[in-house]
Write an enzyme that holds these catalytic residues in place. Structure first.
Site, short mmCIF file in Angstrom:
data_model
loop_
_atom_site.label_atom_id
_atom_site.label_comp_id
_atom_site.label_asym_id
_atom_site.label_seq_id
_atom_site.Cartn_x
_atom_site.Cartn_y
_atom_site.Cartn_z
N VAL A 1 -3.65 -0.95 1.23
CA VAL A 1 -2.22 -1.07 1.50
C VAL A 1 -1.54 0.15 0.90
O VAL A 1 -1.91 0.61 -0.18
CB VAL A 1 -1.64 -2.38 0.92
N SER A 2 -0.58 0.71 1.63
CA SER A 2 0.02 1.97 1.19
C SER A 2 1.34 1.80 0.47
O SER A 2 1.66 2.55 -0.42
CB SER A 2 0.21 2.91 2.39
N THR A 3 2.15 0.81 0.85
CA THR A 3 3.46 0.66 0.24
C THR A 3 3.80 -0.80 0.01
O THR A 3 3.23 -1.70 0.61
CB THR A 3 4.57 1.27 1.14
N GLN B 1 4.87 -2.57 3.25
CA GLN B 1 3.81 -3.11 4.09
C GLN B 1 3.30 -4.42 3.53
O GLN B 1 3.01 -5.36 4.28
CB GLN B 1 2.66 -2.10 4.18
#
Length: 565
Positions: A34-36, A39
């Site tokens: 997961v990037s952020t 998200q």
């Protein structure tokens, strides 16, 4: 934003029958990313990804080998993703049969990276599966579907990046701050109706602003970058991160129009690929919504002085002095850089003396360190002669190889014994699982007892795997790190020949930096040790002829050995 799909309706209960257990249970590596935070809030959360994938494995009768998780990491590049790198390392050792992700863009958003990873897995006979996208990369149809999805994923990433960039340029043209930390200001969040966007504004930090005003004052009084740096560090001023000031930091502040009330954006294009090498000749510069720290008169005066001083030609000389960077300051450990002093002879002529001096002293002044200079002529000649003498002395090479290998064995042999013992325990866990399964099939233990035993064995397996992984890292993957006389002799001889035949000073510098890790000097300004590094890069560059055929020099895995001359 895409939501996680609803779970499959697993109505079929798990059954353990003899026909299914005749074949080995497939081992699955689960990868989640997961990037952020945004998200995660929209349904991409790590916990939700892994929960669904574990349930899918349970329904398919697969065994989860390990969960590889990268939190808060972009999928734009595979670099910097520690768990993905570990997954690929374990795949190289064929520790599992399938790599399972919730969605293919969790693996990578760059099509080239994605195709290379899947191709690498295929070479190891490891399948790739995506829970959301039902295709099998082993079949022609599945491969076509996968390639199409990879192209779409990269298009989606590029499209998002372009839209974000356009939005930030639009904000800059409005005079709004796009985020980031800058000395003299605090970046304060601005309330907004859109929870997906975080807007910020600049508010003057008076304590830091006094430092900024001091920098501009010193420059208008005629001080240069180094003089300003030295003064600030002596006066106790610190950067936004609490560090000492440097020459480059002073120049950045003096050329930043944010201090006179302007917003500057898009100075460097394609930062992630080209870093500082792609200057935008027409960046966005607009009147900002924040309060200035410096008045316009002071700003114009500083820029005028800079234009006058910029006419002086810069000296480019670092390539001529090969020990910069690898020679270390004896006081603070910083890399040594070139320094020059000018003496006047009795007849009135000038003589320029060149030294390797402490980089911290040159860049940050006497508040950081002393010069600790050592003459370049002495240092360069001493280092090369020492290397040449070592390369020509067979007895010295023999003694050094024997000492290095003996020291290496004292460290690795206990680790290798522990590794073998842990491997036996790992094999015992699988045996215990098979016995428990047999007891279940013979109705001696219940299904709940079986699950409890499996859970305890899995927990023990994770502990063993963590320790095995740590040992493997210490051993350098496969532990083949001893060196031979033949290998050292060939590498050193080839180095000396290459160095003598180098045409340019920059080539000689590159060769020395490839061979030497650090050079230490004593308080008497004499060289004490030269630390040589033997690694894959050095061997691939210098190892030729007979050394390639040596059976003892198998360095396919990463390795690095240091020894002092």
């Amino acid at each position: 934003m895409t939501m996680l799909p609803k779970e499959l309706d697993f109505t079929t209960s798990t059954s353990f029958n003899s026909s299914n257990n005749e074949e080995r249970t497939k081992q699955v590596a689960i990868y989640a990313r997961v990037s952020t935070t945004e998200q995660a809030e929209e349904g991409y959360s790590i916990d939700e990804q892994t929960r669904i994938l574990r349930k899918y494995c349970e329904h398919q009768g697969y065994e989860v080998h390990k969960e590889y998780v990268d939190r808060g990491v972009s999928g734009k590049s595979v670099k910097g993703r520690a768990s993905l790198q570990q997954l690929l390392s374990d795949a190289n050792e064929k520790r599992f049969d399938i790599v399972l992700v919730w969605k293919s863009n969790r693996l990578a958003r760059n099509i080239l990276d994605m195709l290379q990873i899947v191709d690498f897995l295929k070479q190891q006979n490891i399948a790739f599966r995506s829970y959301s996208e039902k295709y099998e990369t082993e079949t022609p149809t599945g491969k076509l579907q996968f390639n199409m999805m990879a192209v779409i994923a990269e298009f989606e990433r590029d499209n998002i990046a372009e839209n974000v960039k356009m939005g930030m340029i639009a904000r800059a043209k409005e005079g709004s701050w796009n985020g980031g930390r800058v000395l003299g200001y605090d970046s304060i969040k601005v309330p907004t109706d859109n929870h997906k966007k975080t807007l910020t504004k600049l508010v003057v930090n008076e304590k830091e602003a006094s430092t900024v005003r001091r920098i501009f004052q010193l420059y208008t009084e005629g001080n240069g970058y180094k003089s300003i740096t030295n003064t600030l560090n002596k006066e106790g001023h610190v950067t936004k991160k609490g560090n000492m000031f440097s020459i480059s930091g002073i120049k950045t502040i003096l050329t930043n129009p944010v201090y006179v009330g302007y917003i500057r954006y898009n100075v460097r294009r394609d930062w992630s690929e080209k870093r500082r090498n792609n200057i935008n000749p027409d960046p966005v510069i607009e009147k900002g919504k924040h309060d200035p720290i410096i008045d316009d008169t002071t700003w114009q005066k500083v820029q005028s002085i800079m234009r006058t001083r910029a006419k002086r030609p810069n000296r480019v000389h670092s390539g001529e002095f090969p020990l910069t960077g690898i020679m270390k300051c004896p006081a603070c450990g910083a890399g040594m850089v070139l320094g020059r002093t000018t003496n006047r002879k009795k007849d009135g002529t000038k003589r320029v003396l060149e030294y390797y001096v402490c980089g911290a002293w040159k860049n940050k002044g006497t508040a950081a360190c002393r010069s600790n200079g050592i003459r370049t002529a002495y240092a360069d000649e001493y280092v090369f002669n020492k290397i040449a003498q070592f390369a020509a002395d067979d007895r010295l090479i023999h003694d050094l190889v024997q000492n290095v290998n003996s020291s290496h064995r004292k460290v690795t042999e206990p680790l290798e014994r522990e590794f073998r013992a842990l491997s036996d325990l790992m094999a015992g866990i699988q045996s215990k699982k098979e016995k428990a399964l047999t007891l279940f099939e013979e109705n001696i233990i219940s299904k709940s007892d079986l699950k409890e035993r499996f859970q305890k064995l899995d927990e023990e397996k994770v502990r063993l795997e963590d320790r095995i992984q740590a040992i493997q890292q210490q051993l350098g993957q496969d532990g083949k790190r001893e060196i031979s006389y033949e290998m050292v002799k060939v590498v050193m001889s080839n180095f000396v020949n290459s160095f003598k035949n180098s045409i340019t000073a920059e080539q000689r510098k590159q060769l020395l930096h490839l061979l030497i890790r650090t050079i230490s000097i004593g308080d008497d300004r004499k060289i004490e040790t030269i630390q040589i590094q033997f690694n894959n890069d050095l061997l691939s560059h210098f190892k030729q002829g007979e050394a390639k055929s040596s059976g003892n020099d198998d360095f396919a895995s990463p390795f690095c050995i240091y020894f002092n001359l």
